[in-house]
Design an enzyme around this catalytic site. Structure first.
Site, short mmCIF file in Angstrom:
data_model
loop_
_atom_site.label_atom_id
_atom_site.label_comp_id
_atom_site.label_asym_id
_atom_site.label_seq_id
_atom_site.Cartn_x
_atom_site.Cartn_y
_atom_site.Cartn_z
N ASP A 181 -67.92 31.67 -49.68
CA ASP A 181 -66.52 31.80 -50.11
C ASP A 181 -66.04 33.20 -49.69
OD1 ASP A 181 -66.09 29.28 -51.99
OD2 ASP A 181 -68.09 30.05 -52.32
N GLY A 185 -71.31 34.74 -52.80
CA GLY A 185 -71.72 34.22 -51.50
C GLY A 185 -70.69 34.42 -50.39
N SER A 207 -73.01 23.06 -50.82
CA SER A 207 -71.85 23.14 -51.71
C SER A 207 -72.01 22.10 -52.81
CB SER A 207 -70.57 22.83 -50.91
OG SER A 207 -69.51 22.51 -51.79
N HIS A 261 -77.27 24.50 -56.46
CA HIS A 261 -78.07 24.14 -55.29
C HIS A 261 -78.77 25.40 -54.81
CE1 HIS A 261 -74.76 26.03 -53.21
NE2 HIS A 261 -73.91 25.15 -53.71
N ASN A 262 -79.48 25.28 -53.69
CA ASN A 262 -80.26 26.43 -53.22
C ASN A 262 -79.41 27.63 -52.82
OD1 ASN A 262 -82.67 25.31 -53.80
ND2 ASN A 262 -83.04 24.51 -51.73
N GLY A 263 -78.13 27.40 -52.52
CA GLY A 263 -77.23 28.53 -52.25
C GLY A 263 -77.11 29.40 -53.50
N HIS A 264 -76.82 28.76 -54.63
CA HIS A 264 -76.72 29.50 -55.89
C HIS A 264 -78.06 30.19 -56.22
CE1 HIS A 264 -73.70 26.14 -56.76
NE2 HIS A 264 -72.96 27.24 -56.87
N MET A 299 -69.95 27.83 -60.95
CA MET A 299 -69.34 26.71 -61.67
C MET A 299 -70.37 25.59 -61.87
SD MET A 299 -65.39 26.58 -60.58
CE MET A 299 -65.59 25.71 -59.06
N GLN A 344 -62.88 34.63 -51.14
CA GLN A 344 -63.06 34.92 -52.57
C GLN A 344 -63.76 36.27 -52.74
OE1 GLN A 344 -64.33 32.04 -55.81
NE2 GLN A 344 -66.32 32.79 -55.15
P1 AMP Z 1 -69.43 28.07 -57.06
O1 AMP Z 1 -70.33 27.49 -58.08
O2 AMP Z 1 -69.09 27.13 -55.96
O3 AMP Z 1 -68.24 28.77 -57.66
O4 AMP Z 1 -70.28 29.21 -56.34
C1 AMP Z 1 -70.86 30.26 -57.07
C2 AMP Z 1 -71.34 31.33 -56.12
O5 AMP Z 1 -72.31 30.78 -55.23
C3 AMP Z 1 -70.22 31.87 -55.23
O6 AMP Z 1 -70.37 33.28 -55.11
C4 AMP Z 1 -70.44 31.18 -53.92
O7 AMP Z 1 -69.97 31.89 -52.81
C5 AMP Z 1 -71.95 31.06 -53.90
N1 AMP Z 1 -72.35 29.97 -53.01
C6 AMP Z 1 -71.86 28.71 -52.99
N2 AMP Z 1 -72.41 28.00 -51.98
C7 AMP Z 1 -73.27 28.85 -51.35
C8 AMP Z 1 -74.15 28.72 -50.23
N3 AMP Z 1 -74.23 27.58 -49.54
N4 AMP Z 1 -74.89 29.79 -49.87
C9 AMP Z 1 -74.79 30.96 -50.56
N5 AMP Z 1 -74.00 31.15 -51.62
C10 AMP Z 1 -73.23 30.11 -52.01
#
Ligand code: AMP
Length: 276
Positions: A148, A145, A183, A32-35, A28, A151
């Site tokens: 979630d 990730g 997040s 960030h570095n997670g994405h 969405m 999810q």
């Molecule tokens: P979102 O944009 O929040 O819908 O997240 C998109 C994808 O990135 C989802 O599969 C999340 O689980 C993953 N994601 C979000 N935050 C993190 C994180 N801190 N570490 C790893 N993956 C993440």
């Protein structure tokens, strides 16, 4: 990086490319570095990596949350370029939904648990949009990730039930150095909230380190109390569950996950840890 905003354009491009392996990272935005870790993982195992940025209105049960969701698209594009993403799919709401589109999938009781209890209808919105995105991108591998966790399990169940030909890859949680799970919502935390938010990861680690299968109820209760004792932190749930069914764990459960959600100031955060 190529950017597409309509389904037909991206489909035409992917058809023409005919890549053997397509890796897909749905997001969405407010990256960030997670994405980015998901993009990096996708790049390692695929010929083409596609990221989508779409703030999906049907998965928000709180209109204010949808309205204030961050949308820094230019910064996101720069991060994706830097990460070497090949394709960005960035549709508008009218590219994804007809007016008054009224359908949803029902993948069973798992979507009513945990997040589903506190965000009714949330996972119906998630499965609806992921179903549409998979139909458009038709990836070989789908990267989501552990952040979630529920999810991931719900989308896996949808893929299984509908026999969608895609391989699901769970990517580990990226954290700030002090333990806070990255997040897109963290930017809403005030400096005081940011300090208080550490109680989520600390409590999850405490439970992992003190895990005793005979005392799950007690541990859950103590975890809720630990979180509630911090200023401006209102825990919604702390549950120790079967990692496959998300139903309460017991002494015989093979794979165990602890999951939590809490309001920290005005921001709702989720986090989890794999216990065994
Ligand atoms: P979102 O944009 O929040 O819908 O997240 C998109 C994808 O990135 C989802 O599969 C999340 O689980 C993953 N994601 C979000 N935050 C993190 C994180 N801190 N570490 C790893 N993956 C993440």
């Amino acid at each position: 990086m190529k950017t597409f905003t309509t389904r037909s354009q991206i489909r035409q491009y992917l058809n023409a490319q005919g890549a053997a392996k397509v890796g897909f990272v749905p997001t969405m935005g407010a990256l960030h570095n997670g994405h980015i870790s998901l993009i990096t993982q996708a790049k390692q195992a695929n010929d083409v990596t596609v990221c989508s940025i779409f703030v999906n209105p049907t998965q928000f049960n709180d209109p204010k949350d949808l309205e204030k969701y961050p949308r820094p698209i230019e910064a996101d594009k720069a991060k994706l370029e830097l990460a070497g993403c090949d394709i960005l799919f960035n549709p508008g709401v009218s590219d994804m939904y007809d007016d008054n589109e009224q359908w949803h999938l029902d993948i069973g009781p798992m979507e009513q648990l945990l997040e589903g209890e506190f965000r009714p209808g949330h996972y119906q919105g998630v499965t609806q949009v992921v179903f549409k995105l998979l139909d458009i991108v038709k990836p070989t591998n789908l990267y989501m990730g552990q952040k979630d966790y529920q999810q991931f399990m719900i989308v896996s169940r949808m893929v299984e039930l509908l026999n969608i030909p895609v391989n699901m890859v769970m990517c580990p949680i990226e954290r700030e150095t002090d333990g806070l799970a990255m997040s897109s919502r963290n930017i809403h935390l005030t400096p005081a909230d940011r300090e208080h938010s550490l109680v989520l990861s600390k409590t999850l680690n405490w439970v992992k380190n003190n895990f005793d299968a005979n005392n799950i109820e007690v541990l859950q209760q103590q975890a809720m109390e630990k979180m509630a004792s911090i200023n401006d932190v209102v825990p919604e749930y702390f549950r120790i569950v079967d990692g496959k069914t998300l139903l309460p764990a017991n002494t015989n459960t093979q794979s165990i996950v602890a999951l939590t959600a809490a309001r920290v100031g005005k921001t709702r955060l989720i986090d989890n840890v794999l216990i065994k």
